[in-house]
Motif scaffolding. Structure first.
Motif, PDB file in Angstrom:
ATOM      1  N   GLN A 134      -6.392 -14.364  -0.703  1.00 31.75           N
ATOM      2  CA  GLN A 134      -5.117 -13.851  -0.207  1.00 31.75           C
ATOM      3  C   GLN A 134      -4.937 -12.364  -0.466  1.00 31.75           C
ATOM      4  O   GLN A 134      -4.138 -11.708   0.201  1.00 31.75           O
ATOM      5  CB  GLN A 134      -3.957 -14.622  -0.834  1.00 31.75           C
ATOM      6  N   VAL A 135      -5.665 -11.844  -1.459  1.00 32.16           N
ATOM      7  CA  VAL A 135      -5.533 -10.441  -1.846  1.00 32.16           C
ATOM      8  C   VAL A 135      -6.934  -9.856  -2.038  1.00 32.16           C
ATOM      9  O   VAL A 135      -7.785 -10.470  -2.683  1.00 32.16           O
ATOM     10  CB  VAL A 135      -4.738 -10.297  -3.171  1.00 32.16           C
ATOM     11  N   GLU A 136      -7.157  -8.669  -1.462  1.00 28.59           N
ATOM     12  CA  GLU A 136      -8.425  -7.966  -1.665  1.00 28.59           C
ATOM     13  C   GLU A 136      -8.117  -6.491  -1.853  1.00 28.59           C
ATOM     14  O   GLU A 136      -7.288  -5.933  -1.132  1.00 28.59           O
ATOM     15  CB  GLU A 136      -9.354  -8.152  -0.470  1.00 28.59           C
ATOM     16  N   ALA A 137      -8.770  -5.894  -2.832  1.00 31.96           N
ATOM     17  CA  ALA A 137      -8.538  -4.477  -3.129  1.00 31.96           C
ATOM     18  C   ALA A 137      -9.870  -3.766  -3.292  1.00 31.96           C
ATOM     19  O   ALA A 137     -10.834  -4.328  -3.806  1.00 31.96           O
ATOM     20  CB  ALA A 137      -7.715  -4.325  -4.401  1.00 31.96           C
ATOM     21  N   THR A 138      -9.902  -2.512  -2.846  1.00 31.91           N
ATOM     22  CA  THR A 138     -11.060  -1.637  -3.035  1.00 31.91           C
ATOM     23  C   THR A 138     -10.553  -0.365  -3.698  1.00 31.91           C
ATOM     24  O   THR A 138      -9.555   0.213  -3.254  1.00 31.91           O
ATOM     25  CB  THR A 138     -11.734  -1.295  -1.695  1.00 31.91           C
ATOM     26  N   VAL A 139     -11.227   0.048  -4.784  1.00 30.35           N
ATOM     27  CA  VAL A 139     -10.849   1.270  -5.497  1.00 30.35           C
ATOM     28  C   VAL A 139     -12.094   2.120  -5.702  1.00 30.35           C
ATOM     29  O   VAL A 139     -13.220   1.625  -5.649  1.00 30.35           O
ATOM     30  CB  VAL A 139     -10.188   0.978  -6.872  1.00 30.35           C
ATOM     31  N   ASP A 140     -11.882   3.419  -5.947  1.00 28.60           N
ATOM     32  CA  ASP A 140     -13.017   4.279  -6.271  1.00 28.60           C
ATOM     33  C   ASP A 140     -13.189   4.302  -7.788  1.00 28.60           C
ATOM     34  O   ASP A 140     -12.407   3.697  -8.524  1.00 28.60           O
ATOM     35  CB  ASP A 140     -12.870   5.671  -5.660  1.00 28.60           C
ATOM     36  N   ALA A 141     -14.204   5.009  -8.249  1.00 29.24           N
ATOM     37  CA  ALA A 141     -14.520   5.023  -9.681  1.00 29.24           C
ATOM     38  C   ALA A 141     -13.459   5.720 -10.520  1.00 29.24           C
ATOM     39  O   ALA A 141     -13.431   5.579 -11.731  1.00 29.24           O
ATOM     40  CB  ALA A 141     -15.880   5.677  -9.913  1.00 29.24           C
TER      41      ALA A 141
ATOM     42  N   GLN B 259      -7.568  -4.251 -10.986  1.00 28.28           N
ATOM     43  CA  GLN B 259      -8.300  -4.018 -12.239  1.00 28.28           C
ATOM     44  C   GLN B 259      -9.731  -4.547 -12.140  1.00 28.28           C
ATOM     45  O   GLN B 259     -10.667  -3.902 -12.615  1.00 28.28           O
ATOM     46  CB  GLN B 259      -7.558  -4.675 -13.402  1.00 28.28           C
ATOM     47  N   ALA B 260      -9.898  -5.710 -11.515  1.00 28.33           N
ATOM     48  CA  ALA B 260     -11.250  -6.247 -11.317  1.00 28.33           C
ATOM     49  C   ALA B 260     -12.065  -5.323 -10.417  1.00 28.33           C
ATOM     50  O   ALA B 260     -13.250  -5.077 -10.673  1.00 28.33           O
ATOM     51  CB  ALA B 260     -11.176  -7.652 -10.722  1.00 28.33           C
ATOM     52  N   ALA B 261     -11.436  -4.789  -9.382  1.00 31.16           N
ATOM     53  CA  ALA B 261     -12.116  -3.845  -8.489  1.00 31.16           C
ATOM     54  C   ALA B 261     -12.496  -2.576  -9.257  1.00 31.16           C
ATOM     55  O   ALA B 261     -13.571  -2.002  -9.032  1.00 31.16           O
ATOM     56  CB  ALA B 261     -11.236  -3.510  -7.291  1.00 31.16           C
ATOM     57  N   MET B 262     -11.650  -2.146 -10.173  1.00 25.83           N
ATOM     58  CA  MET B 262     -11.939  -0.961 -10.980  1.00 25.83           C
ATOM     59  C   MET B 262     -13.154  -1.202 -11.870  1.00 25.83           C
ATOM     60  O   MET B 262     -13.997  -0.314 -12.035  1.00 25.83           O
ATOM     61  CB  MET B 262     -10.708  -0.585 -11.820  1.00 25.83           C
ATOM     62  N   ARG B 263     -13.258  -2.397 -12.447  1.00 25.02           N
ATOM     63  CA  ARG B 263     -14.444  -2.720 -13.247  1.00 25.02           C
ATOM     64  C   ARG B 263     -15.700  -2.663 -12.376  1.00 25.02           C
ATOM     65  O   ARG B 263     -16.738  -2.162 -12.801  1.00 25.02           O
ATOM     66  CB  ARG B 263     -14.298  -4.088 -13.910  1.00 25.02           C
ATOM     67  N   GLU B 264     -15.597  -3.169 -11.164  1.00 22.40           N
ATOM     68  CA  GLU B 264     -16.735  -3.118 -10.236  1.00 22.40           C
ATOM     69  C   GLU B 264     -17.082  -1.677  -9.887  1.00 22.40           C
ATOM     70  O   GLU B 264     -18.254  -1.319  -9.806  1.00 22.40           O
ATOM     71  CB  GLU B 264     -16.418  -3.902  -8.958  1.00 22.40           C
ATOM     72  N   ALA B 265     -16.087  -0.841  -9.675  1.00 27.19           N
ATOM     73  CA  ALA B 265     -16.328   0.567  -9.345  1.00 27.19           C
ATOM     74  C   ALA B 265     -16.976   1.290 -10.529  1.00 27.19           C
ATOM     75  O   ALA B 265     -17.897   2.094 -10.347  1.00 27.19           O
ATOM     76  CB  ALA B 265     -15.025   1.254  -8.955  1.00 27.19           C
ATOM     77  N   THR B 266     -16.504   1.004 -11.729  1.00 31.39           N
ATOM     78  CA  THR B 266     -17.094   1.602 -12.928  1.00 31.39           C
ATOM     79  C   THR B 266     -18.552   1.204 -13.048  1.00 31.39           C
ATOM     80  O   THR B 266     -19.420   2.039 -13.307  1.00 31.39           O
ATOM     81  CB  THR B 266     -16.308   1.171 -14.188  1.00 31.39           C
TER      82      THR B 266
ATOM     83  N   THR C  83     -14.876  -3.553  -5.028  1.00 29.30           N
ATOM     84  CA  THR C  83     -13.968  -4.416  -4.283  1.00 29.30           C
ATOM     85  C   THR C  83     -13.865  -5.753  -4.998  1.00 29.30           C
ATOM     86  O   THR C  83     -14.860  -6.262  -5.508  1.00 29.30           O
ATOM     87  CB  THR C  83     -14.485  -4.628  -2.845  1.00 29.30           C
ATOM     88  N   ALA C  84     -12.656  -6.302  -5.029  1.00 27.19           N
ATOM     89  CA  ALA C  84     -12.446  -7.613  -5.637  1.00 27.19           C
ATOM     90  C   ALA C  84     -11.407  -8.367  -4.819  1.00 27.19           C
ATOM     91  O   ALA C  84     -10.613  -7.766  -4.091  1.00 27.19           O
ATOM     92  CB  ALA C  84     -11.972  -7.464  -7.084  1.00 27.19           C
ATOM     93  N   HIS C  85     -11.436  -9.680  -4.936  1.00 28.51           N
ATOM     94  CA  HIS C  85     -10.457 -10.515  -4.244  1.00 28.51           C
ATOM     95  C   HIS C  85     -10.138 -11.730  -5.109  1.00 28.51           C
ATOM     96  O   HIS C  85     -10.905 -12.077  -6.012  1.00 28.51           O
ATOM     97  CB  HIS C  85     -10.980 -10.946  -2.868  1.00 28.51           C
ATOM     98  N   ASP C  86      -9.024 -12.359  -4.828  1.00 31.16           N
ATOM     99  CA  ASP C  86      -8.656 -13.546  -5.580  1.00 31.16           C
ATOM    100  C   ASP C  86      -9.419 -14.748  -5.037  1.00 31.16           C
ATOM    101  O   ASP C  86     -10.044 -14.691  -3.977  1.00 31.16           O
ATOM    102  CB  ASP C  86      -7.144 -13.774  -5.524  1.00 31.16           C
TER     103      ASP C  86
END
Length: 167
Positions: free
Chosen positions: A38-45, A74-81, A31-34
């Motif tokens: 204002q924006v937060e996204a969660t992605v899987d690996a 993209q930041a959330a993807m790095r965190e998921a990785t 998960t990442a946010h600005d």
């Protein structure tokens, strides 16, 4: 030297662990946010968007909203990785995880050259002391009679797994 049975047992344990890698990666997410929240996204690996949250004020971003959502994803993807590699490292160990990174050509984000190395131990201690309002703890002095043999014994029994990994 390990016996044949021990080697077979180790090989079977590794095989079982490798079978769990896919399961672990499927459970990894990031998960990442600005900075403005204002924006937060969660992605899987695998990069699948699991959740996207926009604050009502995000509408005021206009044309900047799209690129910001992509950047946050993209930041959330790095965190998921990284989360995936962390889970795999706990199961398979650092050496096998490093080998997987090399085979896939996708190094762990924590190993990236431009990654923030975090704070030093000294900085952490200073901030902790400020927060707690405590006096600095002096470094332990060598005990009388300590010798190079004592230090050698310490390093012979030292477990590197007790150190924080770079993951």
């Amino acid at each position: 030297m390990p016996t044949t049975r021990e080697l077979i047992s180790q090989a079977r344990a590794r095989e079982e662990a490798m079978a769990r890698v896919d399961e672990l990666l499927a459970s990894a997410s990031g998960t990442a946010h600005d900075l403005d929240g204002q924006v937060e996204a969660t992605v899987d690996a695998r990069g699948k968007l699991l959740r996207l949250w926009l604050a009502p004020s995000a509408v005021n971003l206009g044309e900047r909203l799209g690129p910001l959502v992509v950047e946050i994803a993209q930041a959330a993807m790095r965190e998921a990785t990284q989360d995936g590699y962390n889970k795999v490292a706990l199961l398979l160990g650092e050496d096998m995880t490093s080998m997987i990174e090399q085979m896939t050509g996708m190094p762990a984000p924590a190993r990236a050259e431009d990654d923030d190395p975090g704070m030093t131990v000294e900085e952490f201690q200073r901030l902790r002391e400020e927060r707690l309002g405590s006096a600095p703890v002096p470094a332990p002095a060598s005990a009388p009679g300590s010798s190079a043999e004592d230090e050698d014994e310490y390093w012979d029994t030292f477990d590197p797994a007790s150190l924080r990994s770079d993951r």
